[in-house]
Write a protein that holds these residues in place. Structure first.
Motif, PDB file in Angstrom:
ATOM      1  N   HIS A  54       0.807  -1.218   0.000  1.00 28.01           N
ATOM      2  CA  HIS A  54       0.000   0.000   0.000  1.00 28.01           C
ATOM      3  C   HIS A  54       0.845   1.276   0.000  1.00 28.01           C
ATOM      4  N   TYR A 178     -15.624 -11.914   2.971  1.00 28.20           N
ATOM      5  CA  TYR A 178     -14.386 -11.138   3.080  1.00 28.20           C
ATOM      6  C   TYR A 178     -13.501 -11.391   1.855  1.00 28.20           C
ATOM      7  N   HIS A 185     -11.803  -5.639  -4.288  1.00 27.47           N
ATOM      8  CA  HIS A 185     -10.979  -4.458  -3.970  1.00 27.47           C
ATOM      9  C   HIS A 185      -9.693  -4.451  -4.804  1.00 27.47           C
TER      10      HIS A 185
END
Ligand code: HEM
Length: 432
Positions: A54, A178, A185
């Motif tokens: 990230h 999930y 995502h």
């Protein structure tokens, strides 16, 4: 198609095509450097791969994309870009947002993380609106398709980042849901936000880097819609837990991407009178990794193999495609967005070539080894990661010191050879 002016020396909002991207590139390089430093520290401080990923994707790639979308929209559309102050406010907010997301997740602060997600999403919505306005007021419709790619990319990350926030805040508490939403995502962000932006930019950037005339771009018209439409079908399938539907969505994305693949093949078939630069080698390798990731994704979503899909998206998508495209774009854009002093630009572009071929080979071989190690019993993951990381460190180091490297005598000599006029050309000219 003529050559495209990437930047001018003036930093005046009234000058078309000014180098809007310099501030973003500075900030993004800091994030990319932090990402690389965090890789070896992961085993010392025992944090997950999420952090380096990230730092690279939300920090570096996202800021470079925002800068790139604004700059290319103003340049290609011949529109007046936003003021530097406004761009700096957005960049500051993006930094605050990304720091809150990363810090919030590392130190388990839901409030910080939620605030970060809101800031990032709102700023990207704002940037997408500006990009939309630049294209709708544009006097040059020739490259309008790039604007379509950019707007759809913006929609993808607004959805993708929101889902990331929901995942991090524990909104999906059963394991199956999930995993489905994690796939969603990763895919919306890597294939949508970055994939659509890179394809929309490479249409003109790749021929510019390779110094060849671009083929006609009309053939690409269905590509952004097939790619984005495919992602929407994929998203619906993934959130309903329908593997076959998600797979059909990725196959539709692949059909759009294949149109771009044929276009790239045409570009590569044009005989260039110059050597292929490191930037192009990295960009073409990045496109190849995206193709591998999408094909693997079609199969793995059909079989609901979330673990393998994650490995492909992380190694092939994030490292092979996103980070490599960033390194490739920087090898060309960083020297090209400085003042257009021809001799200096020639040398700085050539400085980026130092060890370039070895760097591209090592980076990609390393990732292949990492992937093989992850998906088989052959224990070569670590060796692969070290090789790819070393190559990335070399590329990042050059991205900081190329102005100094460009002044070295050896680089000057190499630059004279690199830009020597081909026998049938009047004089050497660096890209503008
Ligand atoms: C708003 C910011 C974001 C938040 C809150 C966020 C959150 C998350 C969360 C919670 C996960 C799951 C981690 C796990 O299950 O271990 C994840 C994974 C992932 N995200 Fe993001 N993300 C954000 C932005 C991005 C962006 C912009 C990209 C790409 C351009 C991205 C790419 C990925 C990838 C490739 C993974 C899989 C790697 C992994 O599982 O660690 N994310 N993210």
């Amino acid at each position: 198609m003529g050559r495209i002016a990437i930047g001018t020396s003036q930093n005046d909002p009234r000058v078309l095509g000014r180098p809007l991207m310099s501030d973003h590139n500075l900030s993004a390089r800091l994030w990319a450097t932090a990402a690389l430093i965090s890789v070896p520290l992961a085993s010392v401080w025992n944090y997950a791969w999420w952090l380096p990923l990230h730092l690279a994707l939300l920090g570096a790639a996202t800021q470079a994309i925002v800068g790139g979308q604004l700059m290319f929209s103003a340049t290609l559309g011949l529109s007046r870009g936003p003021s530097r102050n406004l761009v700096l406010v957005q960049l500051l907010l993006l930094n605050v947002g990304a720091l809150l997301v990363v810090g919030g997740r590392q130190w388990h602060s839901d409030a910080a993380l939620a605030a970060g997600v809101v800031i990032v999403t709102v700023v990207i919505g704002w940037v997408t609106f500006l990009v939309h306005r630049l294209w709708s007021r544009s006097v040059n419709r020739r490259f309008a398709m790039t604007g379509v790619f950019y707007r759809l990319a913006g929609v993808s990350i607004i959805l993708g980042a929101t889902i990331g926030g929901a995942l991090a805040l524990g909104a999906f508490n059963d394991a199956a849901s999930y995993l489905e939403h994690r796939s969603l995502h990763m895919t919306l962000n890597v294939l949508g936000w970055v994939g659509l932006t890179v394809v929309g930019t490479a249409i003109t950037l790749l021929p510019t880097i390779l110094h060849v005339r671009a083929p006609k771009i009309q053939q690409l018209r269905p590509a952004p819609w097939l790619m984005f439409g495919g992602l929407m079908v994929f998203s619906t399938g993934a959130s309903l837990g329908l593997g076959w539907m998600a797979s059909v969505g990725l196959a539709t994305y692949a059909a759009g991407f294949a149109i771009f693949g044929f276009y790239v093949r045409k570009i590569l078939a044009v005989k260039s009178r110059r050597q292929v630069p490191t930037a192009a080698l990295h960009l073409v390798s990045a496109v190849a990794w995206l193709a591998v990731t999408v094909v693997a994704g079609i199969i793995l979503t059909a079989t609901s193999d979330h673990a393998a899909l994650r490995d492909f998206i992380v190694v092939g998508g994030a490292a092979g495609f996103v980070f490599q495209a960033l390194l490739g774009a920087w090898a060309f854009l960083l020297p090209s967005t400085r003042a257009p002093i021809p001799e200096q630009r020639r040398r700085e572009l050539v400085a980026m070539e130092l060890g370039g071929r070895l760097q591209v080979a090592a980076y990609n071989l390393g990732l292949v080894a990492a992937m093989v190690g992850l998906r088989t019993d052959i224990d070569i993951s670590l060796a692969g990661i070290i090789l790819a990381w070393t190559a990335a460190v070399s590329a990042m180091t050059k991205s900081w010191i190329f102005p100094y490297l460009g002044r070295l005598r050896g680089v000057q000599v190499r630059s004279d050879l690199w830009w020597a006029p081909p026998s049938d050309e009047g004089g050497a000219s660096p890209p503008t």
